[in-house]
Design a protein around this motif. Structure first.
Motif, PDB file in Angstrom:
ATOM      1  N   GLU A  45       2.018  25.333  70.699  1.00  0.00           N
ATOM      2  CA  GLU A  45       1.936  24.075  69.942  1.00  0.00           C
ATOM      3  C   GLU A  45       1.900  22.877  70.891  1.00  0.00           C
ATOM      4  O   GLU A  45       1.184  21.896  70.667  1.00  0.00           O
ATOM      5  N   LEU A  46       2.715  22.962  71.995  1.00  0.00           N
ATOM      6  CA  LEU A  46       2.710  21.884  72.974  1.00  0.00           C
ATOM      7  C   LEU A  46       1.332  21.737  73.624  1.00  0.00           C
ATOM      8  O   LEU A  46       0.820  20.635  73.819  1.00  0.00           O
ATOM      9  N   ALA A  47       0.683  22.844  73.966  1.00  0.00           N
ATOM     10  CA  ALA A  47      -0.649  22.793  74.566  1.00  0.00           C
ATOM     11  C   ALA A  47      -1.672  22.181  73.610  1.00  0.00           C
ATOM     12  O   ALA A  47      -2.544  21.402  74.003  1.00  0.00           O
ATOM     13  N   GLU A  48      -1.564  22.537  72.294  1.00  0.00           N
ATOM     14  CA  GLU A  48      -2.486  21.963  71.308  1.00  0.00           C
ATOM     15  C   GLU A  48      -2.286  20.452  71.207  1.00  0.00           C
ATOM     16  O   GLU A  48      -3.255  19.678  71.103  1.00  0.00           O
ATOM     17  N   GLN A  49      -1.016  19.993  71.226  1.00  0.00           N
ATOM     18  CA  GLN A  49      -0.747  18.564  71.132  1.00  0.00           C
ATOM     19  C   GLN A  49      -1.319  17.820  72.357  1.00  0.00           C
ATOM     20  O   GLN A  49      -1.898  16.749  72.227  1.00  0.00           O
ATOM     21  N   LYS A  50      -1.142  18.421  73.557  1.00  0.00           N
ATOM     22  CA  LYS A  50      -1.671  17.766  74.754  1.00  0.00           C
ATOM     23  C   LYS A  50      -3.193  17.698  74.721  1.00  0.00           C
ATOM     24  O   LYS A  50      -3.796  16.710  75.138  1.00  0.00           O
ATOM     25  N   ALA A  51      -3.832  18.741  74.216  1.00  0.00           N
ATOM     26  CA  ALA A  51      -5.290  18.713  74.112  1.00  0.00           C
ATOM     27  C   ALA A  51      -5.757  17.650  73.133  1.00  0.00           C
ATOM     28  O   ALA A  51      -6.763  16.958  73.364  1.00  0.00           O
ATOM     29  N   ALA A  52      -5.013  17.507  72.011  1.00  0.00           N
ATOM     30  CA  ALA A  52      -5.381  16.470  71.026  1.00  0.00           C
ATOM     31  C   ALA A  52      -5.223  15.082  71.610  1.00  0.00           C
ATOM     32  O   ALA A  52      -6.052  14.189  71.400  1.00  0.00           O
ATOM     33  N   VAL A  53      -4.128  14.865  72.382  1.00  0.00           N
ATOM     34  CA  VAL A  53      -3.921  13.554  73.008  1.00  0.00           C
ATOM     35  C   VAL A  53      -5.050  13.243  73.992  1.00  0.00           C
ATOM     36  O   VAL A  53      -5.598  12.135  74.041  1.00  0.00           O
ATOM     37  N   ALA A  54      -5.431  14.228  74.804  1.00  0.00           N
ATOM     38  CA  ALA A  54      -6.509  14.006  75.775  1.00  0.00           C
ATOM     39  C   ALA A  54      -7.827  13.660  75.089  1.00  0.00           C
ATOM     40  O   ALA A  54      -8.589  12.801  75.537  1.00  0.00           O
ATOM     41  N   ALA A  55      -8.125  14.335  73.957  1.00  0.00           N
ATOM     42  CA  ALA A  55      -9.359  14.035  73.225  1.00  0.00           C
ATOM     43  C   ALA A  55      -9.344  12.616  72.684  1.00  0.00           C
ATOM     44  O   ALA A  55     -10.345  11.897  72.728  1.00  0.00           O
ATOM     45  N   LEU A  56      -8.183  12.180  72.145  1.00  0.00           N
ATOM     46  CA  LEU A  56      -8.082  10.812  71.625  1.00  0.00           C
ATOM     47  C   LEU A  56      -8.232   9.780  72.733  1.00  0.00           C
ATOM     48  O   LEU A  56      -8.849   8.740  72.552  1.00  0.00           O
ATOM     49  N   VAL A  57      -7.649  10.062  73.898  1.00  0.00           N
ATOM     50  CA  VAL A  57      -7.780   9.126  75.012  1.00  0.00           C
ATOM     51  C   VAL A  57      -9.247   8.973  75.415  1.00  0.00           C
ATOM     52  O   VAL A  57      -9.729   7.874  75.684  1.00  0.00           O
ATOM     53  N   ARG A  58      -9.981  10.093  75.458  1.00  0.00           N
ATOM     54  CA  ARG A  58     -11.397  10.009  75.812  1.00  0.00           C
ATOM     55  C   ARG A  58     -12.189   9.200  74.786  1.00  0.00           C
ATOM     56  O   ARG A  58     -13.073   8.411  75.130  1.00  0.00           O
TER      57      ARG A  58
END
Length: 503
Positions: A45-58
């Motif tokens: 779940e932590l990895a999914e959250q970090k991936a979502a944050v990175a996508a939003l930043v981009r």
């Protein structure tokens, strides 16, 4: 919106980290296999959250680049994923990208340029606009000038301060709005100058509606930016200037002939019409040698013009010098224009290389009435001038156009701009009937002159395309002694200066 989502995701991410810190030890003590399973789930779940944050930043970075990009450029692509960021676990779908906004369907790119003002133009030419301005700063010094009513002191003043917008629409509709803020009563609110809408479908036929200069007098119709003297000649007292109305105009035979004809209120600029009377005006011009092999005569232009109208009890204004503002004809206070008014004009302009010659004649006939006794009389006025200029630095001198120095002012490089010398003789006289009818006095405490003769010599220094300094010496001769407050005078001398810039 993206900022709030980003904060929410960061908050969830932090909560998961805290949960791991407190839950993992307890789970390890109670049931090691179950704890290991829960920890693994939290890590996914932590990895999914970090991936979502990175996508939003981009996505946010791409939107920032799009907003800051120049009009008409392609939006920047999102930056590639950071190798340091963990990839989402296998089998986990990446968050869907938010669609970027598209330009409005009716938007179009503009070309922006700077030439005699800031100019905007669409690629297809359907839209063309400019924003410009001009400022004239004057100083006037009259030698040993009389004092009292009808005179002016030495001093500085703003002769013109005119912002202008204009352009074309659909390649055949023109518009212009110009205001003036000179020193005086209108300096705070401004007064409209050229303010019109036009239709220009063909060089031979064009239509204009609004406020513009009536087609009479080449001197008056010349652009203020390009006149050869600080002030216009005494003939300008007979020219109608700007008025509100409608006009057709065009050029024929590949520009060898021109015509202008219009109907105006006959009351002047920015004035409501108070009667049903209108003025009609027409002007024709010809360049007889424009298409011949006679290069020295190709710049010769001849013209005729006339106006006719009627006025109803419009005040007759005192007559002053166009250059010094000194009043030399003091008419009765209750004298009005009442009846027919006609004007006739003939003009000549010639330019060749660095020389120009201009001459003009105008005659006005108007019916005047004195309100106190009803006395009526038709009064004539005649005016003319002849002017010559020599651009001594050798550049071509356009008639009624901008002087372009071969080298702009740059003393370090030995460049000083262009230098033009000028000379003019001009005269204005009113008929004796004005005095014989008792409308003005030729003796006594209000003694006036019948006419004025003037000589003007000057020098114009064009430092750059849009920067010019001018200096004129003026000598005025009155036909009779003019009575001022403390003395009489039959002549006056003055120096006039102007600094002008347009942008």
């Amino acid at each position: 919106m993206f900022a709030s989502v980003y904060r929410s995701v960061r908050f969830g991410f932090g909560a998961l980290v805290v949960a791991l810190c407190f839950v993992a030890p307890g789970v390890a003590r109670a049931d090691a296999p179950a704890a290991a399973s829960e920890v693994e789930a939290l890590r996914r779940e932590l990895a999914e959250q970090k991936a979502a944050v990175a996508a939003l930043v981009r996505e946010m970075e791409a939107l920032r680049q799009q907003v800051g990009a120049a009009p008409g450029t392609r939006p920047a692509a999102p930056p590639p994923p950071d190798p340091a960021e963990p990839a989402p676990p296998a089998g986990t779908a990446a968050p869907a990208a938010t669609p970027l906004p598209k330009p409005a369907a009716d938007a179009f790119p503009l070309e922006v340029a700077w030439k005699d003002g800031l100019r905007f133009k669409s690629a297809n030419g359907d839209f063309d606009a400019f924003v410009a301005g001009q400022v004239f700063l004057h100083y006037r010094s009259i030698f040993d000038h009389p004092t009292g009513a009808g005179t002016n002191p030495d001093g500085f003043f703003v002769r013109q301060a005119r912002p202008t917008i204009g352009g074309t629409l659909l390649k055949q509709f023109e518009y212009k709005v110009q205001f003036d803020f000179p020193t005086g009563s209108s300096s705070a609110t401004g007064t409209p100058m050229d303010t019109y809408l036009g239709w220009t479908p063909h060089p031979a036929f064009n239509l204009r509606l609004g406020q513009f200069k009536e087609p009479f007098s080449q001197e008056e119709l010349s652009n203020d930016l390009f006149v050869d003297y600080v002030e216009r000649s005494n003939l300008n007292r007979l020219a109608p200037g700007r008025d509100i109305g409608v006009m057709v105009w065009g050029k024929l035979c590949d520009g060898q002939f021109g015509y202008e004809a219009g109907v105006n209120n006959g009351r002047g600029r920015a004035v409501f019409d108070t009667d049903d009377e209108k003025d009609v005006a027409a002007r024709v011009t010809a360049w007889p040698f424009k298409k011949t092999a006679l290069a020295a005569l190709a710049g010769l232009r001849l013209g005729l013009a006339g106006t006719y109208g009627r006025q109803d009890d419009v005040a007759f204004t005192d007559v002053t010098s166009t250059e010094t503002g000194t009043r030399w004809l003091d008419a009765d206070a209750d004298l009005v224009n009442d009846g027919a008014r006609t004007r006739f004009g003939a003009e000549l302009s010639w330019g060749w290389r660095n020389l120009t010659l201009r001459a003009e004649y105008a005659r006005q006939e108007q019916e005047l009435k004195e309100l106190s006794n009803g006395r009526r009389e038709e009064i004539e006025a005649d005016a003319w001038y002849v002017s010559a200029t020599w651009l001594i630095t050798g550049e071509n001198k356009p008639v009624e156009g901008r002087i372009l120095p071969a080298h702009a002012f740059a003393p370090g490089a030995g460049h000083w701009g262009a230098l033009d010398v000028t000379a003019r003789y001009h005269r204005l006289t009113y008929g004796l009937d004005l005095f014989e009818a008792g409308f003005a006095n030729d003796s006594g405490t209000r003694a006036s002159a019948q006419g004025i003769s003037s000589v003007t010599v000057g020098v114009n220094w064009q430092l750059a395309r849009s920067l010019r300094f001018m200096a004129d010496f003026v000598h005025n001769e009155f036909d009779r002694d003019v009575q001022f407050e403390h003395r009489t005078a039959d002549s006056e001398n003055a120096l006039l200066f102007r600094g002008q810039i347009d942008f």
